[in-house]
Design an enzyme around this catalytic site. Structure first.
Site, mmCIF file in Angstrom:
data_model
loop_
_atom_site.group_PDB
_atom_site.id
_atom_site.type_symbol
_atom_site.label_atom_id
_atom_site.label_comp_id
_atom_site.label_asym_id
_atom_site.label_seq_id
_atom_site.Cartn_x
_atom_site.Cartn_y
_atom_site.Cartn_z
ATOM 1 C CE LYS A 1 2.996 -3.493 2.763
ATOM 2 N NZ LYS A 1 1.410 -2.724 2.152
ATOM 3 C CB SER B 1 0.915 0.921 -0.370
ATOM 4 O OG SER B 1 0.271 2.022 0.620
ATOM 5 C CB SER C 1 2.426 0.537 2.910
ATOM 6 O OG SER C 1 1.838 -0.475 1.867
#
Length: 468
Positions: free
Chosen positions: A83, A180, A156
């Site tokens: 990420k 998330s 997210s």
């Protein structure tokens, strides 16, 4: 040995064995994955940036080391992606924010460093919502759900969910502040873990809300989730909030329900929860009971206050995290993150203290409940993969937002670990996610419960058919 047709969907442990026995080359695997990203990600938009040169350099290094009989770890030569809030030395880390488009860290986040030292190959950085809040920045292309382009990809860690589900990486590192990791896993048919707060170092991870942020793995099976967790978990001197190291012995975990005490609160599980989700949860209960687990009726502490408070709780901490750029550069922020920070800045100290007291009360009540159980079964959300139109409507309704996060955000507040896993499909063919919740430090029992489900079901092996 020629590369298998389903190479991109192999379990990490299966791939690890093929690489370590030199039946498959890390370079061949990496080249195949980069080619798949090139072919598919133009329509899925899961990567913020692909680090092809770094990936091939690391793959060649892994191949050379393995040829000399040097195996760093079971992750040696396995391509992963991260990420875009985890610092990567020499590679932009923007956290989904155009104002950080030129931010190049000088060193890796601890979790990235641990995987690099273990010999993992970095395919690239995965797209995410702005600052890890709810919505992507207006100037950034949102990832597309491979199961259905009109459906939510989760919050997210959206790029992590899409890339892992589409076979564009073998696993990903995500983060979870209100759901998330778990929302993208539910939306994309994956397995992911929000560990106990402090189990995994947050050093070098872009902060959203320090006491709510959790770093964890997103994969296609519970076994792979534990596999990845075992490498990234453990105390980090650079993160004084990290827990002492605890060895997670993968071979020693029993993949059965026998003797497992599973808490069930029927009222909580049906509170505004769609019938399809309830039916999927009852299918899991049947697997548990038939496999020798104990279904124990419990009364879950009320999650209403902590889920109602979550946005304000998060907003105060997010305002602190963004103090260097907000409000000075507020015009460069998207509307959702601006609203969150403005709300946090406006909250009084007394109101925030009331939120903290509610959080402490809930945490103590969950601790007491979990002392008599191994895990609690819950949905991830009250309805499966909402459409983008439905999601847009949620923004106008605070109660609908509270309902969405009522099964996830309370355990960011309390710090208890949660494992999200696929438990079926809707009539429309979209994935349904369930989760197990455990006492603090209970990651091994969570993964045991997940592996037990996946040993007697194939929900985790279902793939989005539109992309192959």
């Amino acid at each position: 040995m020629s590369l298998p047709d389903n190479l991109h969907y192999l379990d990490m442990q299966e791939l690890s064995l093929l690489i370590r026995t030199r039946k498959i080359s890390p370079v061949e695997v990496t080249e195949a994955m980069l080619a798949r990203i090139e072919a598919l990600d133009g329509q899925l938009h899961s990567y913020a940036r692909v680090t092809s040169e770094i990936a091939l350099e690391q793959a060649h290094q892994a191949e050379a080391e393995l040829a000399k009989g040097m195996c760093r770890s079971p992750f040696h030569g396995i391509p992963l992606a991260y990420k875009d809030l985890f610092d990567t030395a020499g590679v932009v880390t923007a956290a989904g924010m155009p104002i950080h488009a030129d931010r190049v860290p000088e060193q890796d986040a601890t979790v990235v460093a641990r995987l690099r030292e273990a010999g993992a190959v970095m395919l690239g950085k995965l797209q995410m919502t702005e600052g890890a809040f709810a919505i992507h920045h207006p100037d950034i292309q949102s990832p597309v759900n491979p199961w259905g382009e009109q459906h939510w990809t989760g919050a997210s860690s959206s790029g992590c969910g899409v890339a892992t589900a589409a076979g564009l990486c073998f696993g990903a590192l995500g983060s979870d502040t209100g759901g998330s990791i778990r929302f993208p896993c539910a939306a994309n048919g994956l397995t992911g873990l929000k560990p106990t707060w402090g189990r995994v170092s947050r050093y070098g991870a872009f902060e959203m809300a320090a006491s709510l942020d959790h770093v964890g793995p997103m994969t296609r099976s519970a076994r792979d989730t534990l596999f990845l967790l075992s490498t990234i978990a453990g105390h980090d001197p650079l993160d004084p909030t990290s827990m002492p190291s605890v060895c997670l012995e993968i071979p020693g975990i029993d993949e059965s329900f026998k003797g497992l005490r599973v808490g069930i609160d029927e009222n909580w599980l049906s509170d505004g929860v769609d019938p399809e989700i309830q039916q999927a949860l009852h299918a899991v209960m049947s697997l548990i009971a038939s496999g020798g687990g104990q279904l124990i009726r419990v009364s879950m502490p009320s999650t209403r206050a902590v889920s109602s408070n979550w946005e304000a709780h998060c907003g105060v901490q997010t305002a602190v995290a963004h103090a260097n750029t907000y409000p000075q550069r507020a015009s460069e922020y998207g509307p959702a993150l601006s609203r969150l920070i403005d709300g946090g800045r406006a909250l009084s100290g007394m109101d925030y203290q009331r939120i903290l007291l509610d959080a402490q009360r809930f945490t103590g009540e969950v601790d007491a409940l979990m002392s008599e159980l191994d895990v609690v079964l819950a949905p991830v959300q009250p309805y499966a993969a909402p459409t983008l139109e439905q999601l847009a409507n949620l923004a106008q309704d605070p109660e609908a937002n509270r309902r969405l996060i009522q099964f996830t955000s309370p355990f960011n507040v309390s710090g208890h670990p949660c494992l999200s896993l696929p438990i079926g499909l809707t009539a429309a063919g979209m994935p349904i996610g369930g989760q197990f919740i455990a006492r603090k430090g209970g990651e091994a029992v969570l993964c045991r419960a997940g592996m037990a489900v996946q040993k007697v079901s194939d929900w985790h092996r279902l793939r989005p058919t539109a992309i192959g």
